[in-house]
Scaffold this motif. Structure first.
Motif, short mmCIF file in Angstrom:
data_model
loop_
_atom_site.label_atom_id
_atom_site.label_comp_id
_atom_site.label_asym_id
_atom_site.label_seq_id
_atom_site.Cartn_x
_atom_site.Cartn_y
_atom_site.Cartn_z
N TYR A 89 0.85 -1.21 0.00
CA TYR A 89 0.00 0.00 0.00
C TYR A 89 0.88 1.25 0.00
CZ TYR A 89 -3.31 -3.62 1.39
OH TYR A 89 -4.04 -4.78 1.44
N LYS A 94 -1.83 -2.45 -4.96
CA LYS A 94 -2.81 -3.37 -4.41
C LYS A 94 -2.10 -4.67 -4.07
CE LYS A 94 -6.14 -5.55 -7.04
NZ LYS A 94 -7.26 -5.55 -7.98
N TYR A 127 -8.47 -8.90 3.19
CA TYR A 127 -7.65 -8.00 2.37
C TYR A 127 -7.55 -8.47 0.92
CZ TYR A 127 -6.64 -5.00 6.27
OH TYR A 127 -6.78 -4.10 7.30
N LYS A 220 -5.21 -0.50 3.40
CA LYS A 220 -5.67 -0.92 2.07
C LYS A 220 -6.55 0.14 1.41
CE LYS A 220 -8.47 -4.85 0.39
NZ LYS A 220 -9.78 -4.45 -0.10
#
Ligand code: ADP
Ligand code: MG
Length: 350
Positions: A89, A94, A127, A220
């Motif tokens: 991040y 990503k 996540y 995130k």
């Protein structure tokens, strides 16, 4: 608390290495189309197509990075994924894949590793990360966990530590110092427990701090938020070692100076009150206490209006010419040189 004295535990030797790998990884199924092959061959195969690939690794060592006296194994699994994802991040990318390597000593039964993997799986699910491999071996003492994380970003979105310029604004996400103070509370309880194992600690007022230490959440949400706001940071880093050390990394890599304003540093009220209780200076804790896993970045002044008033983001200073040096501007409006004192060095000074 971790205790393998119960008779119902299964020793690692009962399953053997391959049995253990199968047992721990049977629940993992890939979520990303970039995962061509996950667990089960000599190597995983990934295809990020036109994206750039981001790679980072972190290793966690028992007795150095965690203490199983107060760290439940499930939290440890979760946290080891967070520590890694945070680095992706921090590149404005990503996080998509991890490999997990473990070396437990024979003091760990299968059930302990199941707990560890339950935490890893929870983090991977929340996540949106595929577990695509790892390695399993043994250690003669303690537990080692090494995770590698892979991620993706468009070439034009990747943010390095080196792009800040004089006059850029310095911005931080969330609030700082809570994870370090959570650790202080847990260390204190451990001492109390040693002296009196029947003591029932009342930790309610410390819930936020302890959660930040045991179950941190990597940011995130920040790369997509920045995209939505139409802001590309000029430099970025994640805060693992304490704000001052990370600010210095940005300055050195970008060849700038900085003015960091003490009064702007975001602190949760729980940090302020626990610092009073421990007779610690909360600014010092925010600057030097580690493991916040927030993001620190710089933006051009022309982007100020786009981030102004966003509750996730606090402007804490601005970059200056390298020759002006790196300074903390105190509440009394004094400029004092910024020094890096990560949480490890703080510990060794105790
Ligand atoms: P090799 O002998 O080729 O290194 P292994 O027998 O160690 O292969 O691993 C078999 C498969 O299981 C590989 O896909 C590997 O990445 C995966 N693997 C091994 N250990 C772990 C682990 N602790 N967690 C997740 N995957 C693992
Ligand atoms: Mg192997």
């Amino acid at each position: 608390m971790f205790d393998n004295s119960e008779p119902t535990k299964t020793s690692l030797s009962e399953l053997g290495e391959f049995g253990l790998i199968d047992h721990l990884t049977k629940n993992f199924s890939p979520k990303h189309s970039s995962t061509i092959k996950a667990i089960g061959d000599d190597a995983a195969v990934l295809d990020f197509k036109d994206k750039q690939t981001l790679v980072s690794t972190d290793m966690l060592v028992e007795g150095v990075h965690f203490d199983l006296a107060y760290m439940p194994l499930k939290h440890l699994g979760y946290k080891s994924v967070m520590v890694n994802a945070s680095d992706i991040y921090a590149m404005n990318g990503k996080a998509t894949h991890i490999t997990v390597s473990i070396a437990p000593s024979n003091r760990f039964p299968v059930e302990a590793l199941e707990e560890l993997y339950a935490g890893i799986q929870l983090a991977a699910d929340l996540y949106n990360i595929d577990v695509i491999g790892g390695d399993t071996t043994s250690s003669t003492s303690g537990l080692f966990i090494s995770i590698s994380v892979f991620g993706e970003a468009k070439k034009e979105d990747v943010v390095y530590r080196s792009g800040a310029q004089a006059n850029d604004l310095l911005v931080v996400t969330g609030d700082l110092g809570a994870a370090y103070m959570g650790l202080q509370v847990l260390e204190r309880e451990k001492q109390v427990f040693k002296a009196n194992p029947n003591a029932q600690p009342d930790l309610d007022q410390y819930t936020y701090l302890i959660e930040r230490q045991l179950k941190p959440e990597a940011r995130k949400d920040i790369p997509p938020l920045l995209k939505e706001l139409g802001v590309k940071p000029t430099s970025m880093i994640d805060i693992s070692d304490g704000l001052s050390s990370e600010v210095i990394h940005l300055c050195k890599n970008s060849k700038t100076g900085v003015n960091l304003y003490e009064e702007k540093v975001p602190l949760d009220p729980a940090v302020i009150s626990v610092c009073e209780e421990f007779e610690l200076d909360s600014t010092m804790i925010a600057l030097s206490g580690g493991e916040d896993y927030e993001l620190l970045f710089t933006i051009s002044q022309s982007d100020f209006d786009k981030i102004k008033g966003n509750p996730n983001l606090t402007i804490i200073g601005h970059m200056t010419e390298e020759s002006a040096g790196m300074h903390l501007i105190t509440r009394a409006n004094q400029a004092i040189p910024l020094v890096a004192r990560g949480w490890n060095s703080m510990k060794s000074e105790e």
